[in-house]
Scaffold this motif. Structure first.
Motif: not given
Lengths: 617, 477
Positions: A69-78, A101-109, A121-127, A226-227
């Protein structure tokens, strides 16, 4: 002006709207189901539940690949609070604020990146309302330090994931490893979704479809944020995730570990097979690596580049992929083929003339057994010449293709020059030249035995993988047949795949094996045999040494063997690169491996010490 | 003061003991049924599992019950007040409403509009009550003039009575209530106050022309609304194809569908009216139907081909207004979610409390307990429930028109028509925006939407009507 009639205008208005609305509602609610589909799209989500992968057991029931068992530390900006404290968070997870900070941007982009298959076309569908893993694959200990303080950072939560763990740090080349699926794999197979793992090499890749199990689907009603609100229809349509079946391997992890220990500081391979079943007992590729280095994205990215650039090529599965000339071990099937073809008889002798081909000093071979015992080069030169040039045509150049075609068929019946259907990735087929092959090189009818004579002693064009050599040892042990070497003796409780129950017979009669095997016995057990280092007390070992000439450097040391002579339990092929004469290095290693397997202990500690301390790298 | 009130009430009761008997029970019962359904629907739409009690006053359903209670109490008060008081105090009531509308403009804005007077959930929306005030003022004014001799002045004064509150409401801004005020134009039309004097004035400027009345001027309001309604329907259908589920494969362009619908409506109307009309009127009716059909088809054609001839970006703008642009997660978010909720209801719905799109937890449909209250109802009760709701409103509207027409007093009749038109507008716009027939402008569905102001204003409006009707006998006119 009487306006009383105007009431009807108003009544007609009411009626008109009422009836149009009724018709519209009937159309929307009852006839047209596109809004129902739209509602499902909006409010229902399919959640995939990924089951743990099937685990691996060795032949004695030891768990060699487990799930941890491992863990991911999840992030949900909302859900994140406005006053998110980057510094405190960075301190908590032990990163620099810059990295957070750079990890935030990495996720967003990056993480939400999506390539439209139609437009390219490549688009970011970060939500903001989606969850993304912020830190992946944290161990239980790492998470235990963070978890108590996570409530200070709303929007961050832990998610359990399962990853491989290897209780024995061995057999990396057999087992393979897992890594995240790429976009192409997701498009090709709808089983996968971003973030899923897939088998990348070895058994993990070969048995991917079995090991991955069956995903469960959980339908939920979700909110605009999305809950998850509630299970859809009380879970009526849900399916349960099913873990993939356990793989029971023929590999003996103790033998495998011992082999890897013996091969330390050497380059080469050991392949051991149980002749009666074709199960691979051990498959050592040296140098190798610890499979635990390839667990999880973080450690793969850390270790992969290091291992892939290592000049010793630890990731290269030598026993399966490396094609070497088989050397003198190849003489065994030349003798068998000649006997079957009737061009020699067991008592046939040839003088060791050394005129056509060199040899070491030994008495003249008076029969097949002695020829094998002394590994007499001229003997096999004459023998193979008789196979190739059978005199069916007057011109030797016309005669040789007929003989070679026949010879090729024999060789292939031993699994040489063909791709063995072993259940692992990375299998190469070696090379057995056929007439067409030489026609291409020299032209039609422009070659004869003299052109291709090196093949008779396992040099020249012929190439074989160590797995094929081990299979040859198994064929000799079985006196004429083999079951395709394979790793998995049972998928769950279903037994092996059907192709691993099937015996492949060579084109050689059972009776022709006796003189050759007698020769192999003498190689190990008689004075003047080249493989006396492989001798085991109380057990008759049959073997054959080989010394493969290597134009790039020192000769390769080869040894194939099986034991005991009657009712053989193990067939083995050893290949040590640049180690010289087959009897000096390969034979003792074969000896130790076989003794370890058959007796579970080592009697000759000196020999073991000598091998362990030798550095041939 | 309470004592005085008590005396006043008792006096009233003694004087007119037949009030109860004169109540229009049909309208009253439909009103009660709607209120009951409305509370049940709010309970489902705003249900909070942490507070499952219906009478939990921290929740919207509890509060709605409180508002219903207050409304019924106000209704009782209205009943006990002499009916003539509304006519007598029409101008003070109207002015009081205007003052409130001015004051509210200086209140802090809530959701971008200065619409609330008071604090938090206890606030009221003066615009809701301004409808009643304006209705009374309009009724009083029309009652006071001899409309048979209508002239430019009466038309202008009547319009000014409407335009002052409308302007103040637009300043809030509250587009929904503003639109509702145009319903009073129909009341004026019914009473013969049309734009004919103005049109005549303009037409007679042409030398040699001397009209006594113009048909277009007299029927300007219904014609205008027919044109607008027909245009919207034509635009909605313009780029569509109609599929007949009975005849798969038969697809006709939307425009021809509109023409076909007009034609069938014309034929049906013709035969219906022929059946009821006297022989003498037949020719006239045939004429009206034929001319009506030709004119409507002409309008539809102009709109359709005009629209098709527009440039892309112009079309886009119109389509966006009509909600035709498929931008389900952007500009069209609310309507798309609302329509999904309504359309997924099926015939019998998903069951009470089972809405998945329009439920409060999921919150896919915003404001599902106020402006989009029809969504949970349509999703949970399906077409069946929606049809019942439409029938109830239709019954209520017809009943009010019936009541209006039996009044001897012109004041009462105008007021009753005002109530009918206000309810009709709320009904048509509110449900229209959930089914893609009206732009999304937030106005409540009477008796269903959560909210104190609308509940109280609609109830008071209804009780005033019931009271006026109950005393229709002793009004001098």
């Amino acid at each position: 002006m009487n306006t009383d009639a105007r009431r009807y205008v108003i009544i007609v208005f009411f009626l008109l709207v009422g009836s149009i609305y009724t018709i519209r509602l009937f159309y929307m609610q009852v006839i047209d189901d596109s809004w129902t589909l739209r509602a499902q799209e909006i409010a229902e989500k399919r959640q995939q539940i990924t089951p743990p992968r099937g685990v691996f057991f060795d032949r004695r029931g030891k768990k060699i690949v487990a799930n941890k068992t491992y863990f991911n530390l999840m992030m949900r900006e909302a859900n994140m609070s406005e006053k998110f404290d980057t510094n405190a968070f960075a301190k908590l997870i032990g990163w620099s604020p810059m990295k957070v900070k750079s990890r935030f941007w990495e996720i967003k982009l990056g993480e939400g990146r999506y390539k439209n298959p139609h437009t390219g076309k490549t688009t970011s569908n970060y939500q903001k309302i989606r969850s993304y893993p912020f830190v992946k694959e944290m161990s239980m200990e790492e998470m235990a330090n963070i978890a108590p303080y996570l409530h200070n950072f709303p929007g961050f939560y832990e998610e359990i994931t399962s990853m491989r763990s290897y209780p024995y740090a061995n057999a990396a080349n057999i087992l393979g490893y897992l890594s995240e699926v790429n976009g192409e794999e997701i498009t090709k197979d709808h089983f996968y979704r971003a973030g899923d793992n897939i088998g990348r090499a070895g058994l993990e890749r070969f048995y991917e479809n079995e090991l991955r199990g069956i995903k469960g689907i959980h339908y939920v009603v979700t909110s605009a944020l999305n809950n998850e609100i509630e299970p859809y229809a009380n879970g009526e349509y849900d399916t349960v995730a099913k873990q993939g079946p356990a793989l029971h391997l023929g590999v003996d992890i103790v033998l495998q570990a011992y082999g890897e220990k013996l091969m330390k500081n050497k380059r080469g391979c050991i392949v051991a097979i149980e002749p009666s079943t074709g199960e691979v007992l051990a498959l050592v590729s040296a140098p190798t690596f610890d499979p635990n280095l390839f667990v999880g994205k973080r450690s793969i990215s850390k270790n992969y580049s290091k291992l892939i650039t290592d000049p010793a090529k630890p990731l290269y599965p030598r026993p399966l992929s490396a094609e070497y000339p088989p050397g003198s071990t190849f003489k065994l099937i030349q003798a068998l083929t000649a006997l079957q073809e009737g061009v020699i008889r067991p008592e046939t002798g040839f003088p060791c003339t050394k005129s056509m081909v060199g040899c070491h000093n030994h008495p003249h071979a008076r029969n097949v057994a002695e020829a094998v015992q002394y590994s007499c080069n001229p003997y096999f030169y004459y023998t193979v010449k008789k196979i190739i040039q059978q005199g069916k045509r007057k011109k030797v150049t016309e005669d040789a293709p007929i003989g070679l075609a026949k010879w090729t068929k024999y060789m292939k019946s031993f699994g040489f020059g063909v791709r063995l259907e072993t259940d692992i990735t990375g299998i190469r087929s070696g090379l057995i030249p056929d007439p067409a092959y030489y026609d291409k090189w020299y032209g039609h009818n422009a070659w004869a035995f003299s052109t291709i004579r090196s093949n008779s002693i396992g040099q020249g064009e012929v190439k074989a993988t160590p797995l094929q050599l081990a299979n040859l040892a198994a064929i000799l042990a079985n006196r004429g047949w083999y079951i395709t070497p394979h790793f998995v003796k049972s998928i769950g409780s279903k037994g092996p795949k059907d192709i691993y129950k099937q015996k492949h017979y060579t084109l050689i009669n059972r009776k022709h094996f006796d003189p050759v095997i007698e020769g192999m016995r003498r190689v190990v057990n008689e004075k003047g045999g080249t493989g006396s280092q492989a001798r085991i007390k109380d057990i008759i070992v049959c073997g054959k040494t080989g010394t493969v000439q290597n134009p790039q450097g020192e000769d390769h040391s080869v040894f194939i063997a099986f034991a005991p002579m009657y009712k053989p339990k193990i067939a083995i092929a050893i290949f040590i690169e640049n180690a010289g004469f087959g009897g000096t290095w390969a034979a003792p290693i074969a000896n130790l491996m076989m003794e370890k397997y058959l007796k579970k202990k080592i009697t000759d500690k000196e020999k073991e010490k000598h091998i362990l301390e030798s550095d041939l790298d | 003061m309470f004592f005085a009130l008590k005396i006043f009430i008792l006096e009233n009761m003694k004087r007119d003991e037949s009030i109860i008997g004169n109540i229009d029970w049909g309208l009253f019962i439909v009103f009660l049924v709607m209120i009951f359904m409305g509370v049940a629907n709010v309970y489902s739409a705003a249900f909070n599992p942490k507070h499952p009690e219906l009478f939990d006053f921290s929740q919207k359903y509890g509060k709605q019950i409180m508002w219903v209670g207050i409304s019924l109490f106000l209704g009782l008060m209205v009943f006990l007040i002499e009916a003539s008081i509304y006519r007598k105090f029409a101008i003070p009531i109207y002015l009081f409403c205007l003052v409130l509308l001015v004051i509210v403009l200086f209140m802090p804005s809530v959701n971008g509009a200065h619409a609330w007077l008071g604090i938090g959930s206890l606030g009221i929306q003066p615009a809701e009550f301004a409808k009643i005030g304006t209705a009374i003022a309009l009724a009083s004014y029309i009652n006071s003039i001899n409309v048979k001799q209508q002239n430019v002045n009466t038309v202008v004064v009547a319009n000014i009575i409407l335009l002052i509150p409308m302007a103040l409401i637009l300043l809030q801004p509250d587009a929904g209530t503003f639109v509702v005020f145009t319903g009073f134009l129909f009341v004026m039309y019914r009473e013969g106050i049309t734009y004919d004097p103005i049109v005549l004035h303009l037409v007679n400027l042409i030398p040699g022309v001397r009209f006594k009345s113009t048909w277009v001027g007299s029927h300007f309001i219904p014609i205008l609304f027919v044109v607008v309604f027909l245009s919207i329907i034509t635009l909605l259908m313009s780029d569509n194809t109609i599929h007949f589920f009975l005849f798969p494969g038969v697809d006709i362009p939307g425009f021809y569908g509109v023409i076909g619908a007009l034609m069938s409506m014309g034929i049906i109307t013709y035969f219906l009216l022929r059946f009821f009309a006297s022989k003498r009127e037949r020719n006239r009716i045939t004429m009206i139907v034929v001319i009506g059909f030709v004119l409507c088809s002409l309008i539809a054609s102009i709109v359709n081909f005009g629209f098709q001839g527009l440039k892309k970006h112009q079309k886009d703008r119109i389509e966006l207004f009509l909600g035709l642009i498929k931008d389900p997660n952007g500009l069209d978010y609310n309507r798309n979610r609302a329509m999904a909720a309504v359309g997924s209801g099926g015939f019998f719905g998903k069951g009470y409390g089972n809405a998945s799109v329009a439920s409060v937890e999921s919150n896919h449909v915003p404001e599902s307990e106020t402006d989009f209250i029809f969504c949970p109802l349509a999703e949970e009760w399906g077409f069946f429930g929606s049809f019942v709701l439409i029938c109830l409103f239709m019954f209520m509207l017809f009943r009010i028109v019936q009541i209006a027409e039996r009044q001897k007093s012109r004041f009462n009749r105008v007021y009753a028509y005002c109530v009918a038109m206000i309810l009709f507008y709320h009904f048509a716009v509110n449900i229209g925006m959930d089914i893609g027939f009206a732009p999304v402008i937030g106005i409540p569905l009477p008796f269903f939407s959560y909210g104190g102001s609308s509940m109280m204003s609609f109830s008071v409006m209804m009780f005033v009507l019931l009271k006026l009707d109950s005393q229709r006998g002793d009004v001098l006119g």
